[in-house]
Design an enzyme around this catalytic site. Structure first.
Site, mmCIF file in Angstrom:
data_model
loop_
_atom_site.group_PDB
_atom_site.id
_atom_site.type_symbol
_atom_site.label_atom_id
_atom_site.label_comp_id
_atom_site.label_asym_id
_atom_site.label_seq_id
_atom_site.Cartn_x
_atom_site.Cartn_y
_atom_site.Cartn_z
ATOM 1 N N CYS A 7 15.627 24.167 5.283
ATOM 2 C CA CYS A 7 14.823 25.057 4.441
ATOM 3 C C CYS A 7 13.931 24.228 3.521
ATOM 4 C CB CYS A 7 15.732 25.958 3.615
ATOM 5 S SG CYS A 7 16.939 26.839 4.621
ATOM 6 N N MET A 8 13.152 24.886 2.697
ATOM 7 C CA MET A 8 12.253 24.155 1.809
ATOM 8 C C MET A 8 13.023 23.259 0.837
ATOM 9 S SD MET A 8 9.378 25.551 -0.844
ATOM 10 C CE MET A 8 8.465 26.466 0.377
ATOM 11 N N ASP A 9 14.151 23.783 0.341
ATOM 12 C CA ASP A 9 14.855 23.109 -0.745
ATOM 13 C C ASP A 9 16.248 22.609 -0.385
ATOM 14 O OD1 ASP A 9 12.758 24.276 -2.368
ATOM 15 O OD2 ASP A 9 13.891 26.144 -2.171
ATOM 16 N N LYS A 62 0.845 -1.206 0.000
ATOM 17 C CA LYS A 62 0.000 0.000 0.000
ATOM 18 C C LYS A 62 0.878 1.253 0.000
ATOM 19 C CE LYS A 62 -0.244 0.015 5.070
ATOM 20 N NZ LYS A 62 -1.077 -0.328 6.236
ATOM 21 N N ARG A 90 0.621 -10.690 7.018
ATOM 22 C CA ARG A 90 0.573 -9.493 6.160
ATOM 23 C C ARG A 90 1.639 -8.476 6.548
ATOM 24 N NH1 ARG A 90 -4.702 -9.313 7.953
ATOM 25 N NH2 ARG A 90 -4.123 -7.383 9.010
ATOM 26 N N ARG A 98 -11.636 0.392 13.888
ATOM 27 C CA ARG A 98 -11.308 1.297 12.794
ATOM 28 C C ARG A 98 -12.078 0.746 11.598
ATOM 29 N NH1 ARG A 98 -5.011 1.915 11.189
ATOM 30 N NH2 ARG A 98 -5.596 0.127 9.926
ATOM 31 N N HIS A 150 -7.162 -6.749 11.887
ATOM 32 C CA HIS A 150 -5.910 -6.003 12.056
ATOM 33 C C HIS A 150 -5.730 -5.694 13.539
ATOM 34 C CE1 HIS A 150 -2.534 -3.753 10.583
ATOM 35 N NE2 HIS A 150 -3.048 -2.550 10.745
ATOM 36 N N TYR A 160 18.351 30.365 7.661
ATOM 37 C CA TYR A 160 17.353 31.301 8.194
ATOM 38 C C TYR A 160 17.435 31.443 9.710
ATOM 39 C CZ TYR A 160 14.900 30.917 3.683
ATOM 40 O OH TYR A 160 14.559 30.938 2.367
HETATM 41 C C1 LIG Z 1 -0.437 -1.515 6.803
HETATM 42 C C2 LIG Z 1 -1.124 -2.779 7.111
HETATM 43 C C3 LIG Z 1 -0.385 -3.962 7.325
HETATM 44 C C4 LIG Z 1 1.126 -3.989 7.418
HETATM 45 O O1 LIG Z 1 1.539 -3.474 8.669
HETATM 46 P P1 LIG Z 1 3.085 -3.393 9.071
HETATM 47 O O2 LIG Z 1 3.052 -2.903 10.461
HETATM 48 O O3 LIG Z 1 3.707 -2.422 8.143
HETATM 49 O O4 LIG Z 1 3.649 -4.756 8.928
HETATM 50 C C5 LIG Z 1 -1.096 -5.132 7.496
HETATM 51 N N1 LIG Z 1 -2.442 -5.137 7.460
HETATM 52 C C6 LIG Z 1 -3.175 -4.025 7.295
HETATM 53 C C7 LIG Z 1 -4.660 -4.106 7.307
HETATM 54 C C8 LIG Z 1 -2.544 -2.809 7.128
HETATM 55 O O5 LIG Z 1 -3.285 -1.705 6.966
#
Ligand SMILES: *Cc1c(COP(=O)(O)O)cnc(C)c1O
Length: 390
Positions: free
Chosen positions: A324-326, A48, A234, A146, A178, A277
Site C-alpha cells: 500500500c502507499m504507507d 551524485k 569514477r 548522451r 562515459h 487491498y
Molecule cells: C553515475 C556516473 C558514474 C558512476 O557510475 P557507476 O556505474 O555507479 O560506477 C561515473 N561517471 C559518470 C559520468 C556518471 O554519470
C-alpha cells in the site's frame, strides 16, 4: 478482549518508524577496495543524486577519508552543497543547461564538465563576470551519444577553448568520457571508447591543450578493465556496496544501506481471511501477521507485492498482499514467531543478519540495484553509523 500491554506502560521512543541506516565504515571499506582495483589511478567518488540517496555530505567525507581524491556530481547545486559543508576536495559537475548560473560554482572552485561550445561560451561569460578563472573538463562523446562534445562540434570547441584559455577565463583540468557498455566488460565498445578518448587527448595535446587528468571508468570498468583506468576512475555504485555486474556476484563490496521499519501491529488473521487491498492474499490457515509502516510512497514499489521477504524475529517472513502507499503486511505464521509490536524488521541490508539484499528487489522488478537504493524515500528517515569523526 483483554490487552496485555497498555501504551502507558511502553517506553517512549524517538526511533523512526522507517529508517535507512547508512554504514559509513562500509563506504570506507568499499573505497579502499576500489583504490586497490584502481592501482596507480586516483579515485573520484561519485556522489551524485545525494550519493545515490545515501547522503552526499557524510558519504563524501567518508570516501575522502578513505583515500578518494576527488568527488563527482551531476548538478551545480549538488556541488555547491558539498562546498557549503566545507568540503574542499576537487569536485567535478557535469550536467548543466547552457544557460545555467555558473558564477557561484566558478567562485566556489567547482570544476565544470563541458559538452558543447554553447556551454563553454556561457562559462566564459560567467568567469569574466565574476573575475575568476573557471576550471573546466571536456566531456568527450566517445560513443555513448548522451552527454559530451559531439564529433561535428569538436573543432569549434577546441578553437573556443584555446581562445578562452589564452584570455585566462578558463583552465583546462581534464578530459573524460562515459562508457555505454561498462557492465559488459568484454564488449568491444569499451575498447573503442577507450581508443577514441585516447585520440581525443592526443588531439588536445597537438593543440597545446593538454589535460591534467583523463578518466573514463565507472565501477564496473574499474573492477574489470585495468586498461580503461587512465589517470582516475569514477566509481559510484560499488562504493555503495552494490555490484555493477550482478552475474559476477557481490565483487567483494559491502552494501552500505540498510532499510528497516518497526512493527506497528501484530494480529491474528483467521483461515480464509483476505489481507490488504483486493484480498490478493488469503490466509490458508489461522495465522499471525505483522504490519510494517513503509509502502510505495517510501520506495517499496507496488510491483513487489507478495514478492519480497522481510527479516523479522530472526527469520525471513514473506510479505503478503498488496503493497500500500504507507504500509505492508508480513506473514509470521500461526505461532507468530515471538514477534512483538516495536520489533525491528529489515527490508534489505548487507545480508549479515540474514536479510535480503537490494539486489533481490532489483531481480524481482527486472531492474538494477541503483534504482532500488535511489528509490527509498518518502517518510524514511536516514541515519548514520560508523566512520566516527569523519
Ligand atoms: C553515475 C556516473 C558514474 C558512476 O557510475 P557507476 O556505474 O555507479 O560506477 C561515473 N561517471 C559518470 C559520468 C556518471 O554519470
Amino acid at each position: 478482549m483483554t490487552t496485555t500491554r497498555r501504551t502507558s506502560q511502553l517506553a517512549r521512543t524517538d526511533q523512526p518508524q522507517a529508517e535507512a541506516v547508512i554504514d559509513l565504515d562500509a563506504v570506507a571499506e568499499n573505497v579502499r577496495a576500489l583504490r586497490e582495483h584502481a592501482g596507480p589511478a586516483a579515485v573520484m567518488a561519485v556522489v551524485k543524486a545525494d550519493a545515490y540517496n545515501h547522503g552526499a555530505v557524510p558519504v563524501a567525507r567518508a570516501a575522502l577519508a578513505a583515500g578518494a581524491r576527488e568527488l563527482g556530481v551531476t548538478t551545480l547545486d549538488e556541488a555547491l552543497e558539498l562546498r557549503a559543508a566545507g568540503i574542499e576536495a576537487p569536485i567535478l559537475s557535469w550536467l548543466h543547461t547552457a544557460d545555467a548560473n555558473f558564477g557561484p560554482a566558478i567562485e566556489a572552485g567547482v570544476e565544470l564538465g563541458l559538452s558543447s561550445p554553447r556551454h563553454l561560451a556561457s562559462v566564459v561569460e560567467a568567469a569574466r563576470r565574476v573575475g575568476v578563472t573557471a576550471t573546466v573538463t571536456i566531456k568527450v562523446d566517445t560513443g555513448l551519444h548522451r552527454n559530451g562534445v559531439a564529433v561535428d562540434e569538436w573543432d569549434d570547441m577546441m578553437r573556443d577553448l584555446g581562445r578562452a584559455r589564452a584570455e585566462g577565463s578558463v583552465r583546462l583540468r581534464g578530459a573524460f568520457s562515459h562508457l555505454a557498455h561498462g557492465d559488459e566488460p568484454d564488449h568491444p565498445g569499451n575498447t573503442e571508447q577507450r581508443d577514441r578518448l585516447t585520440e581525443a587527448v592526443a588531439d588536445l595535446r597537438r593543440r597545446s591543450l593538454t589535460p591534467e587528468v583523463v578518466h573514463l571508468a565507472n565501477s564496473a570498468a574499474t573492477v574489470t578493465r585495468p586498461d580503461l583506468r587512465f589517470d582516475m576512475v569514477r566509481p559510484g555504485i560499488a562504493m555503495y556496496g552494490l555490484t555493477p555486474i550482478p552475474e559476477r556476484g557481490d565483487m567483494g563490496f559491502r552494501p552500505v544501506m540498510t532499510v528497516r521499519a518497526r512493527v506497528v501491529l501484530v494480529k491474528k488473521v483467521e483461515a480464509g481471511g483476505g489481507v490488504s487491498y483486493g484480498h490478493t492474499w488469503i490466509a490458508p490457515e489461522d495465522t499471525t501477521v505483522a504490519l510494517l509502516p513503509m509502502g510505495y510512497a517510501d520506495g517499496i514499489r507496488r510491483n513487489l507485492s507478495g514478492r519480497i521477504e522481510v527479516q523479522l524475529g530472526g527469520r525471513r517472513c514473506p510479505q503478503i498482499g498488496r503493497v500500500c502507499m504507507d504500509q505492508v503486511v508480513v506473514d509470521l505464521g500461526p505461532e507468530g514467531g515471538g514477534v512483538e509490536e516495536g520489533d525491528e524488521a529489515l527490508f534489505f541490508g548487507d545480508g549479515r543478519r540474514g536479510e535480503p539484499l537490494a539486489q533481490e528487489w532489483a531481480d524481482e522488478l527486472g531492474t538494477i540495484n541503483y534504482e532500488i537504493v535511489t528509490g527509498i524515500g518518502g517518510r524514511t528517515v536516514r541515519s548514520y553509523v560508523g566512520a566516527k569523526g569523519a
